[in-house]
Design a protein around this motif. Structure first.
Motif, short mmCIF file in Angstrom:
data_model
loop_
_atom_site.label_atom_id
_atom_site.label_comp_id
_atom_site.label_asym_id
_atom_site.label_seq_id
_atom_site.Cartn_x
_atom_site.Cartn_y
_atom_site.Cartn_z
N UNK A 106 0.79 -1.24 0.00
CA UNK A 106 0.00 0.00 0.00
C UNK A 106 0.82 1.28 0.00
N UNK A 107 2.02 1.24 0.58
CA UNK A 107 2.81 2.47 0.63
C UNK A 107 3.32 2.89 -0.75
N UNK A 108 3.24 1.99 -1.74
CA UNK A 108 3.68 2.33 -3.09
C UNK A 108 2.54 2.84 -3.97
N UNK A 109 1.35 2.94 -3.40
CA UNK A 109 0.18 3.32 -4.20
C UNK A 109 -0.51 4.53 -3.58
N UNK A 110 -0.54 5.63 -4.31
CA UNK A 110 -1.25 6.83 -3.89
C UNK A 110 -2.57 6.93 -4.64
N UNK A 111 -3.59 7.40 -3.95
CA UNK A 111 -4.92 7.52 -4.54
C UNK A 111 -5.26 8.99 -4.72
N UNK A 112 -5.70 9.32 -5.94
CA UNK A 112 -6.24 10.65 -6.20
C UNK A 112 -7.76 10.56 -6.08
N UNK A 113 -8.34 11.43 -5.31
CA UNK A 113 -9.78 11.40 -5.09
C UNK A 113 -10.48 12.48 -5.90
N UNK A 114 -11.61 12.10 -6.45
CA UNK A 114 -12.46 13.01 -7.21
C UNK A 114 -13.03 14.05 -6.27
N UNK A 115 -13.49 15.16 -6.82
CA UNK A 115 -14.09 16.21 -5.99
C UNK A 115 -15.32 15.72 -5.24
N UNK A 116 -15.90 14.61 -5.72
CA UNK A 116 -17.06 14.03 -5.02
C UNK A 116 -16.66 13.10 -3.89
N UNK A 117 -15.38 12.85 -3.71
CA UNK A 117 -14.92 12.03 -2.60
C UNK A 117 -14.56 10.61 -2.95
N UNK A 118 -14.90 10.14 -4.13
CA UNK A 118 -14.58 8.76 -4.52
C UNK A 118 -13.20 8.70 -5.15
N UNK A 119 -12.65 7.49 -5.24
CA UNK A 119 -11.37 7.30 -5.91
C UNK A 119 -11.48 7.66 -7.38
N UNK A 120 -10.47 8.34 -7.92
CA UNK A 120 -10.48 8.75 -9.32
C UNK A 120 -9.30 8.21 -10.10
N UNK A 121 -8.12 8.07 -9.45
CA UNK A 121 -6.93 7.57 -10.13
C UNK A 121 -5.95 7.04 -9.10
N UNK A 122 -5.06 6.18 -9.56
CA UNK A 122 -4.06 5.57 -8.68
C UNK A 122 -2.68 5.82 -9.26
N UNK A 123 -1.81 6.33 -8.42
CA UNK A 123 -0.44 6.65 -8.82
C UNK A 123 0.47 5.61 -8.17
N UNK A 124 1.09 4.77 -9.00
CA UNK A 124 1.86 3.64 -8.51
C UNK A 124 3.36 3.89 -8.66
N UNK A 125 4.05 3.81 -7.54
CA UNK A 125 5.51 3.84 -7.54
C UNK A 125 5.96 2.43 -7.90
N UNK A 126 6.32 2.23 -9.16
CA UNK A 126 6.55 0.88 -9.68
C UNK A 126 7.88 0.32 -9.17
#
Length: 264
Positions: free
Chosen positions: A122-142
């Motif tokens: 989990x520490x390698x994966x950041x979540x970008x949240x939509x303005x509505x509060x739900x998950x929108x994108x995932x930024x993965x430190x590969x």
């Protein structure tokens, strides 16, 4: 372009397709997604600097952050139904469907079709949240999970469950409005659907083996409980989800087409 060929010697009796390449892992995964599911790259960022406001599991699951996200999502769902009592259980059920629905298929494809194993900690994966509060994108430190490189497909999936999914489900469940069984049921449906999508690449033998391991085995390969066990069941000649996801209880959210309940 990368080449794809069958290998079976090190990975059990069933052939598994692996992407063969000397390029960095992030580049191989980007090529893999581009070839088979280009839309993944709309919501999965590989080795890119996470945008401001992105959070790891350890951050978004903190009470103050999760409460804020839950409030944003609740305000969005109930925006035209202010008089209706708000229900957190179906709300968080749908929130979790967004979260796992976006990230699970790419992680499964990465682990099953690339010979190097992506580290899904989990520490390698950041979540970008939509303005509505739900998950929108995932930024993965590969990064490569070297311990998993020569694991069988089933054991790679077990590692995904233990390393990534269980902590994320617990991160939602800990706030007390939804139980983990409902989240696992929803996620089980997503896993079953995407296994079907991967079936032409995996081959019938491996697809059947993974389906059995996910849904008909009580235990993971190390003997621990399998949280996906019986989340999908054979009914009327096909695999169907065991329980309703409860989303129909939300305003202006339709019942799933394969809902376990009778039409409401």
């Amino acid at each position: 372009m990368s080449t794809v060929r069958y290998q079976s010697a090190e990975y059990g009796s069933h052939p598994l397709i692996f992407l063969q390449s000397h390029r960095p892992l992030a580049g191989s995964l980007r090529a893999l997604f581009s070839e088979h599911r280009a839309y993944f790259l709309d919501t999965i960022r590989l080795n890119e600097a996470a945008s401001a406001g992105c959070m790891t599991l350890a951050q978004w699951s903190q009470p103050e952050n999760f409460s804020r996200l839950n409030t944003l999502y609740s305000d969005f769902i109930y925006r035209e139904h202010g008089e209706q009592p708000r229900e957190n259980k179906p709300l968080q059920s749908l929130w979790a469907q967004w979260y796992f629905g976006l990230v699970l298929p790419p992680l499964m494809m990465a682990l099953l079709l690339e010979n190097r194993a992506l580290d899904c900690s989990p520490e390698h994966i950041h979540v970008e949240f939509h303005e509505t509060g739900r998950a929108a994108a995932f930024w993965i430190d590969v990064q490569e999970d070297e311990e998993a490189r020569y694991l069988s497909p089933r054991r790679r999936m077990d590692r995904l469950i233990q390393q990534f999914l269980i902590p994320a489900v617990e991160g939602i469940e800990r706030h007390g409005d939804i139980n983990g069984k409902l989240i696992w049921s929803n996620s089980g449906f997503a896993v079953h659907w995407f296994l079907g999508e991967l079936a032409p690449l995996l081959g019938p033998g491996l697809h059947a083996e993974l389906e059995h391991a996910f849904f008909f085995s009580r235990s993971l390969s190390d003997g621990s409980d399998n949280p996906f066990y019986r989340t999908m069941l054979p009914r009327d000649g096909e695999m169907q989800r065991r329980t309703c996801c409860q989303r129909y209880r939300l305003p202006a959210v339709q019942q799933c087409g394969n809902c376990t309940l009778k039409p409401v």
